[in-house]
Every structure is written in C-alpha cells, then in structure tokens.
Design an enzyme around this catalytic site. Structure first.
Site, mmCIF file in Angstrom:
data_model
loop_
_atom_site.group_PDB
_atom_site.id
_atom_site.type_symbol
_atom_site.label_atom_id
_atom_site.label_comp_id
_atom_site.label_asym_id
_atom_site.label_seq_id
_atom_site.Cartn_x
_atom_site.Cartn_y
_atom_site.Cartn_z
ATOM 1 C CG HIS A 1 -2.710 -3.368 -3.118
ATOM 2 N ND1 HIS A 1 -3.715 -4.225 -2.225
ATOM 3 C CD2 HIS A 1 -2.328 -2.030 -2.816
ATOM 4 C CE1 HIS A 1 -3.612 -3.675 -1.011
ATOM 5 N NE2 HIS A 1 -2.926 -2.580 -1.031
ATOM 6 C CB SER B 1 -0.834 0.029 1.548
ATOM 7 O OG SER B 1 -2.171 -0.734 1.203
#
Length: 470
Positions: free
Chosen positions: A316, A99
């Site tokens: 993602h 992240s």
C-alpha cells in the site's frame, strides 16, 4: 500480446505437468516434488517495499539524481517497472488496506480483513506461497527490517486472527512447525521473554543464532539461521551501524539458501512504511536507498542466475506523500542527500542539551537559519513547560493530560524544517488507497505486467511454484 501468450502457455504447461490436487485453504499438503522443473524459476524472491506508493519511487529518482549532469539518471526501479497493483482489502474493511490484509493477499491470493494474518474473512487458515514452496522441497527465507513477527513476514509464516498478537505469532514459528530456513530482522522483545525463550528453542532445533551484522559474514554452511539484530525493529537506516543492512542481510540469506532445488525468499523494506507514518521524508529516502541497493544487488544476481525471478511491489502507500506542496512548483532533495542522522535521532540529541546554532547545524549537516533555530528552541521550551506542568499536577489531573515528551515535540519541529526546505507534503499519518507499482526481473517476469490485483501476484507465484489451478 507476446507476454499474454507466454503466460497463457506457461499456465497450460503447468496444468498438464502437475497432477497432485491440493486445496488452497490448507497448509497440510504432500511434498510433490524434490527436483526443480526446467520451465519454472528455480528461485523466487518476493520483495515488498512496505508503504512504498508511486510517490516514493519517483521521489527516489530525484533524490538519487546527480545534479551535475543535465539528465536525471534512471534508477533500478525505473528499469524494471512493469505495471500497477490494486491494494484494497476484503469488502468488510472497505477500500483502504492495512499491512496484514495486504500481505495476506500477496502471500495467499485471498482478500481478507484488516488485521488478518494468513486467514480468510472467516478466519480460516489459507496456505501461503512460502508454505507451498517449502512443501515442494525448496528452502525458504525471510529478511526484514521490522521485527520478524511483524505483519508482512507473519503473513507468509503464520496464521492468526490479529497482527497485534506478536508473542503468539512468534510462538507459532516454532509451535506450528518451522517453515523458514533463514529468518533475519529484529525482535528480541518477542523471542527472548520471561515466559519463553524462542532463541533457545530455535537453537535446539539446529538453528545457528546470531545477534550482530558482522556475524552474517561467517555463517556456517548449510545450516538454518535465526538472526535478530534489535529489540523490536532495526534502527533507521540513517542511524544503523550498517546503512545498507537490508542489502547485507539479503546477500547473506541468499548465500545460505542456495541449493539444487532452489528457494523462495521474502525480503521486506519494512521501514519505508514507518517513515511514511511519521511523515519523515529524510528517513523515507534513506530507507528507499537501502532498498535500491538491495535491488541493484538482485539485478546483478539475476544476470548471473537467470533461473531466478524477482518481484517487487508495495502492500500500500503510506502518508499521502507528495513531491511538492503549498502550491509551489518545486521539490528540493539536496539536503536529504547530505543527512547523516535520522530526524528522530537529531531530536533526541537536541533534547539533551541547550540548542545552539553550531550543535544543531552539525546534527542536520547543513546550516540552519535563525528562524529555524528559534523554531527548535521554542519547541523545546514549550515542551519543557508542558512537562513541568504535567509533573506538578496531581495524579487525578494527570489522567486527563497527555504525558509530554520533549524529544517528540522536537521531532515534529525537525521534520517541519526538512519539509519546508524540501517543499515536501503529506496528507495523512496512515495508509492511502492508491494503486502501487509492480516491478519484476528474471525468468517469467513478463507475467507481472499491466494493471493487476495484489492477489494476482500470489496466484502467479503459486503457478510458478508448480501449484495446479483450483
């Protein structure tokens, strides 16, 4: 073709209208504008569904479906889908991003290594779109369901070599200059510490501090706000006092940020990712519903404020979530729609007392089969036996043993029951490298269509904020 020409003409116009030459790799730039330019969006809202790969938005369509109608209803995500985005990090970290690297790409337009917060691969600070917007005279805000110094918000507000340096990142929100006018999310653990009380420091800088959702309705006008509502991240949406807390915080933040020069705001549905890491489809769909309610509000907001641009994407995908599993061609979200507690909360309650059919069914909000009830009882019994063995062992023996937690064992069983009922599959407890969807609405939203890279999103936002191409 029309979209391509529009984006190209806009870029040429911006290049002609902006004369200040600013370097991309520095945050020390001069304020070049205090008035919004007519050809640029006045307000830009960047929304990140952390971990929200394409399976999540598709599953939400079926979760949101009215089974009493023949059609499968369109969602707010379906209405504004424009394209897909690559998510891979810098080459040093391979193909699967974390992240921090992905948020750094989304915030700066620069690929970096996994763990990087607003730095390039050489660990040099890179300017973020939020920092640039602030320097252009816009107000800025961050609204998240994680702690406010977690990887995604940090990558818009800070520069640090590791996302794990939570205290240092929180400190930088003061020490490196306050960059946001509104900060809402969790994080008491990092802001109210024995060595430092950042809440007091923000208050001394003129911030209005709140620590409960109800206070969002009575914020003082034109005053910066720090709102922290949990020790670390917020409770799961299913368990929170406000199940649409992301939407509630977003509405309050926008009201606080609106001004003649406009604003830039980051909104993150942080816990879609956490549900994916936990392989928890019930929590995931509830977090997606909170995000959907937020996007419905923003959809209406854009209709009434057409000079606003909203972009939504994921950093993602998480968990390798599949809508159907085990070779069976079906997915059954019915029980998910009726759940009133998160699986984690259900497990904690079951750990406290004897597991009976009545109590368990009340917690799940559907009737358990005898086999499902036995599964829960056996899981608790086995965990209790392991706990007894652990505490009867010597300290030396305990070093080679995992400390058992009854609630954790029950959590796995609760999720397994829900996965079996819905026929949900998972391939990982981590991230995957699939491309993620991109949604946009409002002024110049057409610029975000097609197959793009995550860095393109930041670079397009820089353009729309009036930054000259380098």
């Amino acid at each position: 073709m029309k979209n391509i020409i529009t984006a190209f003409c806009l870029t040429l116009t911006l290049s002609a209208c902006n004369t200040t030459d600013n370097q991309a790799n520095t945050t020390q730039v001069t304020n070049t504008s205090t008035q919004p330019q007519k050809h640029l969006p006045k307000n830009i809202i960047m929304v990140v569904g952390d971990g929200m790969g394409p399976a999540y938005t598709t599953a939400y369509r079926y979760y949101n479906d009215d089974p009493n109608t023949p059609a499968i209803e369109e969602t707010v995500f379906d209405r504004h889908l424009l394209g897909m985005s690559n998510t891979y990090p810098a080459r040093v970290s391979g193909y699967v991003t974390d992240s921090a690297a992905s948020a750094t790409a989304l915030s700066t337009g620069v690929k970096s290594y996994n763990g990087a917060i607003g730095l390039d691969v050489n660990k040099q600070p890179v300017q973020t779109v939020l920092e640039w917007a602030k320097l252009q005279g816009k107000k800025t805000g961050v609204v998240v369901t994680s702690q406010v110094n977690h990887a995604t918000p940090a990558s818009y507000l800070a520069h640090n070599e590791s996302r794990r340096n939570y205290n240092a990142i929180a400190d930088s929100y003061i020490d490196d200059g306050i960059k946001a006018d509104v900060i809402l999310g969790g994080g008491w653990e990092y802001f109210i510490r024995e060595d430092r009380n950042l809440v007091d420091e923000f208050s001394a800088k003129g911030f209005h501090y709140i620590d409960n959702y109800s206070a969002l309705a009575t914020l003082p006008e034109k005053k910066p706000v720090l709102g922290l509502f949990a020790d670390i991240g917020l409770p799961w949406s299913l368990d929170d006092t406000d199940k649409n807390r992301l939407s509630t915080m977003t509405k309050a933040a926008i009201k606080q940020l609106e001004n003649p020069q406009g604003y830039f705001m980051l909104v993150e549905a942080s816990q879609v990712d956490w549900a994916g890491h936990s392989n928890d489809v019930a929590a995931a769909m509830s977090e997606m519903d909170d995000l959907s309610q937020t996007m419905l509000y923003l959809e209406n907001y854009v209709e009434n404020n057409p000079d606003t641009l909203v972009i939504l994407t994921a950093d993602h995908s998480t968990g390798g979530f599949t809508i159907a599993a085990n070779g069976v061609y079906e997915w059954n979200p019915e029980i998910l729609r009726s759940m009133k507690h998160s699986p984690s909360s259900i497990a904690k309650q079951l750990a406290k007392n004897d597991i009976t059919a009545t109590e368990a069914s009340d917690l799940f909000n559907f009737t358990l089969t005898d086999q499902e009830l036995i599964k829960l009882q056996q899981s608790k019994y086995n965990a209790s036996e392991q706990t007894a063995a652990y505490y009867s062992a010597s300290k030396e023996q305990q070093k080679s043993m995992s400390k058992p937690r009854i609630s954790a064992a029950l959590y796995e069983s609760v999720k397994q029951i829900i996965d079996a009922r819905t026929n949900t599959g998972w391939t990982s407890y981590g991230h995957t490298a699939v491309d993620v969807p991109v949604f946009a609405l409002g002024q110049h939203s057409e610029m975000f269509g097609g197959n793009i890279d995550n860095t393109d999103i930041a670079n397009k936002i820089f353009t729309l904020l009036g930054k000259p191409a380098q």
